[in-house]
Write a protein that holds these residues in place. Structure first.
Motif, PDB file in Angstrom:
ATOM      1  N   LEU A  70      18.285  72.528  54.149  1.00  0.00           N
ATOM      2  CA  LEU A  70      19.629  72.940  53.767  1.00  0.00           C
ATOM      3  C   LEU A  70      20.521  73.018  54.993  1.00  0.00           C
ATOM      4  O   LEU A  70      20.030  73.159  56.126  1.00  0.00           O
ATOM      5  N   ASN A  72      24.460  74.410  56.651  1.00  0.00           N
ATOM      6  CA  ASN A  72      25.784  75.030  56.659  1.00  0.00           C
ATOM      7  C   ASN A  72      26.482  74.556  57.930  1.00  0.00           C
ATOM      8  O   ASN A  72      25.874  74.537  58.998  1.00  0.00           O
ATOM      9  N   ASN A  87      30.741  75.928  49.986  1.00  0.00           N
ATOM     10  CA  ASN A  87      30.475  76.099  48.555  1.00  0.00           C
ATOM     11  C   ASN A  87      29.101  75.574  48.166  1.00  0.00           C
ATOM     12  O   ASN A  87      28.930  74.988  47.103  1.00  0.00           O
ATOM     13  N   GLY A  88      28.123  75.775  49.039  1.00  0.00           N
ATOM     14  CA  GLY A  88      26.769  75.327  48.729  1.00  0.00           C
ATOM     15  C   GLY A  88      26.133  76.153  47.629  1.00  0.00           C
ATOM     16  O   GLY A  88      26.659  77.182  47.195  1.00  0.00           O
ATOM     17  N   THR A  89      24.970  75.710  47.190  1.00  0.00           N
ATOM     18  CA  THR A  89      24.300  76.356  46.062  1.00  0.00           C
ATOM     19  C   THR A  89      23.321  77.446  46.484  1.00  0.00           C
ATOM     20  O   THR A  89      22.888  78.233  45.649  1.00  0.00           O
ATOM     21  N   ASP A  90      22.950  77.501  47.763  1.00  0.00           N
ATOM     22  CA  ASP A  90      22.000  78.508  48.251  1.00  0.00           C
ATOM     23  C   ASP A  90      22.709  79.469  49.202  1.00  0.00           C
ATOM     24  O   ASP A  90      23.432  79.035  50.104  1.00  0.00           O
ATOM     25  N   THR A  91      22.480  80.764  49.015  1.00  0.00           N
ATOM     26  CA  THR A  91      23.042  81.779  49.898  1.00  0.00           C
ATOM     27  C   THR A  91      21.946  82.256  50.844  1.00  0.00           C
ATOM     28  O   THR A  91      20.964  82.867  50.415  1.00  0.00           O
ATOM     29  N   GLN A 115      26.895  80.074  52.571  1.00  0.00           N
ATOM     30  CA  GLN A 115      26.512  79.083  51.568  1.00  0.00           C
ATOM     31  C   GLN A 115      25.918  77.844  52.249  1.00  0.00           C
ATOM     32  O   GLN A 115      26.545  77.253  53.132  1.00  0.00           O
ATOM     33  N   THR A 117      23.997  73.965  51.703  1.00  0.00           N
ATOM     34  CA  THR A 117      23.895  72.828  50.799  1.00  0.00           C
ATOM     35  C   THR A 117      22.605  72.059  51.075  1.00  0.00           C
ATOM     36  O   THR A 117      22.277  71.797  52.242  1.00  0.00           O
ATOM     37  N   GLN A 118      21.868  71.714  50.043  1.00  0.00           N
ATOM     38  CA  GLN A 118      20.654  70.935  50.235  1.00  0.00           C
ATOM     39  C   GLN A 118      21.008  69.511  50.661  1.00  0.00           C
ATOM     40  O   GLN A 118      21.948  68.910  50.150  1.00  0.00           O
TER      41      GLN A 118
END
Length: 328
Positions: A70, A72, A87-91, A115, A117-118
């Protein structure tokens, strides 16, 4: 110079993760990247990796057997609010400075959620895995480097617009003026440290334009507003680290400039001294929001979901003004 909306994109493939992983920057911003490694039930994060335009950097060495990788990424504070969407899906958890966090899904003191992103990198010709950070302009390496130089020239007060990665007399004239003012030869432009040289110049007080300098031990977030005679536009936030200066991107010849700044902690909460916020502003109420903003309509801030804060007018009659933020 209005900060454009930028898209973060990656070249994707199903290549197996067997070699070094590197990130390559084809944006017109110097970026800092953090990676997350999701392996079975554990997720770790590590950062920040600074990457100049048109440069690459290895962020994982050796065999990579993670279930997911992932990312950032953020632009340096010198550009104001990061134009890279968060605005990624993993915090996952990050820290302000260089960090390595073994359990990154539950943040502790000094850590903040971000956030991620993969990504699925592609395999390059040298056998390594690579992911590209790119803008909507889809620069190639040469264009990204030139656009990055143009962007910093504009922030430093030189007319190198438009920021398009296309060379020409205007860009060369601005670059020559910058080099002359710093006593630098043209050879330094090809130096691998040239972006550091430019950023250092931008983070020093200037005889022209507005300069903010942070003399506190805290991070300062600042906003600027300009009145062109037709509308007042507020814009923020700009991150100013302790001991650093920054030039907000004010273009044209506005009739009036306003400034607001506040000191924040590692979790971006306002620093308070004796129950009073540590900030620097004035009586002119203008609209802001918590995240990156550019607002041209200043009426009815609260009813539009915005926050009104007091900005101070800046006297620019001498051609240049340095505002120093200090502890009371």
């Amino acid at each position: 110079m209005a900060v454009p909306a930028a898209a973060l994109s990656f070249l994707l493939s199903s290549a197996p993760a067997r070699a070094d992983l590197k990130l390559c920057n084809r944006m017109s911003y110097v970026v800092e990247a953090a990676i997350g490694i999701d392996d079975k039930s554990a997720t770790a994060t590590r950062g920040w990796f600074r990457i100049d335009p048109a440069a690459c950097r290895v962020v994982v060495q050796g065999a990579l057997t993670a279930d997911r990788v992932l990312l950032n990424a953020r632009a340096l504070g010198v550009y104001g609010a990061s134009p890279i969407p968060q605005n990624g899906t993993d915090t996952l958890c990050v820290a302000q400075d260089n960090f390595a966090i073994a359990a990154a899904r539950q943040c502790r003191s000094g850590q903040t959620p971000a956030q991620f992103t993969q990504i699925t990198p592609t395999q390059s010709e040298d056998g390594n895995l690579v992911a590209y950070l790119a803008e909507g302009s889809e620069y190639d390496e040469e264009q990204a480097r030139l656009a990055g130089i143009q962007r910093l020239l504009v922030i430093a007060g030189y007319d190198a617009a438009p920021i398009d990665g296309v060379d020409g007399p205007k860009t060369q004239g601005a670059l020559s003026a910058f080099l002359k003012s710093r006593g630098l030869s043209s050879d330094v432009v090809q130096s691998p440290n040239f972006f550091t040289t430019m950023i250092d110049a931008v983070q020093k007080p200037s005889a022209t334009g507005l300069t903010w300098c942070n003399d506190t031990p805290h991070k300062v977030m600042a906003a600027v507003a300009t009145d062109d005679g037709k509308a007042v536009t507020s814009r923020g936030w700009y991150r100013i680290d302790p001991g650093k200066c920054l030039h907000p991107d004010v273009t044209g010849q506005p009739k009036q400039i306003f400034s607001f700044a506040e000191a924040v902690d590692a979790e971006n909460r306002t620093i308070r001294l004796k129950d009073r916020p540590l900030n620097w502003g004035g009586a002119t109420q203008l609209c802001t929001r918590e995240s990156k903003f550019e607002i041209a309509e200043q009426g009815d801030c609260a009813t539009r979901g915005l926050a009104a804060v007091g900005f101070a007018p800046v006297d620019m009659t001498s051609g240049g003004k340095t505002l120093r933020f200090a502890m009371p």
